[in-house]
Design a protein around this motif. Sequence first.
Motif, PDB file in Angstrom:
ATOM      1  N   GLY A   1      -4.178  -5.328   6.906  1.00 21.26           N
ATOM      2  CA  GLY A   1      -4.645  -4.091   6.008  1.00 21.26           C
ATOM      3  C   GLY A   1      -3.479  -3.136   5.779  1.00 21.26           C
ATOM      4  O   GLY A   1      -2.408  -3.644   5.999  1.00 21.26           O
ATOM      5  N   THR A   2      -3.589  -2.644   4.559  1.00 17.97           N
ATOM      6  CA  THR A   2      -2.601  -1.835   4.551  1.00 17.97           C
ATOM      7  C   THR A   2      -3.141  -0.576   3.385  1.00 17.97           C
ATOM      8  O   THR A   2      -4.604  -1.149   2.957  1.00 17.97           O
ATOM      9  N   GLN A   3      -2.963   0.188   4.339  1.00 15.54           N
ATOM     10  CA  GLN A   3      -3.453   1.875   3.536  1.00 15.54           C
ATOM     11  C   GLN A   3      -3.150   1.837   1.544  1.00 15.54           C
ATOM     12  O   GLN A   3      -1.874   2.040   1.847  1.00 15.54           O
TER      13      GLN A   3
ATOM     14  N   GLY B   1       1.139  -1.146   0.026  1.00 16.70           N
ATOM     15  CA  GLY B   1      -0.085   0.172  -0.128  1.00 16.70           C
ATOM     16  C   GLY B   1       0.661   1.308   0.201  1.00 16.70           C
ATOM     17  O   GLY B   1       2.173   1.214   0.043  1.00 16.70           O
TER      18      GLY B   1
ATOM     19  N   ARG C   1     -17.036  -2.981   5.675  1.00 19.06           N
ATOM     20  CA  ARG C   1     -16.156  -3.727   4.320  1.00 19.06           C
ATOM     21  C   ARG C   1     -16.968  -3.918   2.508  1.00 19.06           C
ATOM     22  O   ARG C   1     -17.236  -5.167   2.839  1.00 19.06           O
TER      23      ARG C   1
ATOM     24  N   ARG D   1     -11.951  -3.333   0.415  1.00 21.26           N
ATOM     25  CA  ARG D   1     -11.508  -2.407   0.868  1.00 21.26           C
ATOM     26  C   ARG D   1     -12.487  -1.643   1.951  1.00 21.26           C
ATOM     27  O   ARG D   1     -13.740  -1.834   2.024  1.00 21.26           O
TER      28      ARG D   1
ATOM     29  N   THR E   1     -13.279   2.440   4.057  1.00 23.22           N
ATOM     30  CA  THR E   1     -13.473   3.610   4.224  1.00 23.22           C
ATOM     31  C   THR E   1     -14.005   3.539   5.586  1.00 23.22           C
ATOM     32  O   THR E   1     -14.681   3.173   6.229  1.00 23.22           O
TER      33      THR E   1
ATOM     34  N   MET F   1      -8.639   1.156   3.828  1.00 22.05           N
ATOM     35  CA  MET F   1      -7.464   0.417   3.636  1.00 22.05           C
ATOM     36  C   MET F   1      -8.251  -0.561   2.799  1.00 22.05           C
ATOM     37  O   MET F   1      -9.461  -2.065   2.854  1.00 22.05           O
ATOM     38  N   TYR F   2      -7.326  -1.507   2.998  1.00 18.45           N
ATOM     39  CA  TYR F   2      -7.661  -3.011   2.066  1.00 18.45           C
ATOM     40  C   TYR F   2      -6.635  -4.437   2.516  1.00 18.45           C
ATOM     41  O   TYR F   2      -6.152  -4.503   3.795  1.00 18.45           O
ATOM     42  N   TYR F   3      -8.420  -5.352   2.524  1.00 21.11           N
ATOM     43  CA  TYR F   3      -7.154  -5.987   3.140  1.00 21.11           C
ATOM     44  C   TYR F   3      -7.578  -7.392   2.360  1.00 21.11           C
ATOM     45  O   TYR F   3      -8.496  -7.700   1.656  1.00 21.11           O
TER      46      TYR F   3
ATOM     47  N   THR G   1      -3.509   5.471  -0.379  1.00 22.22           N
ATOM     48  CA  THR G   1      -4.488   6.766  -0.561  1.00 22.22           C
ATOM     49  C   THR G   1      -4.222   7.307  -2.253  1.00 22.22           C
ATOM     50  O   THR G   1      -2.462   6.881  -2.782  1.00 22.22           O
TER      51      THR G   1
END
Length: 126
Positions: free
Chosen positions: A120-122, A9, A45, A38, A40, A93-95, A124
């Motif tokens: 998770g990894t953000q 991310g 989710r 993902r 927000t 945020m992606y999971y 942007t």
Amino acid sequence: DVQLVESGGGSAQAGGSLRLSCAASGVTYSSVCMGWFRQTPGKEREGVASITTGTGKTYYAGSVKGRFTISQDSAKKNVYLQMNSLKPEDTAMYYCAASRTNVNCNGLRSSPFFGYWGQGTQVTVS
């Protein structure tokens, strides 16, 4: 025990690309359903893409179809999400997620279908 660890991310400009990775360990079944989600703040989710590891069959949300690609490595230990033509609305945020048993995805599954989750990894996009 199954562990999923996301990476890749970060920040990108609109129209740019990012590639997320999910390293899976402890998965004993030859085929499971794995997915990318993902989220927000304040929203549920959302399923983005899923893949049945035994067949390689993939499924996508309409909002990312044609822009995102889910894939796996030959050892089926890692799952990737290549994100192209990024838009600000892809910011989240992606999971990474995996099913508990050896089931096919048979479609883009919602979060209750999955029993294992990464941290998770953000992502942007501006």
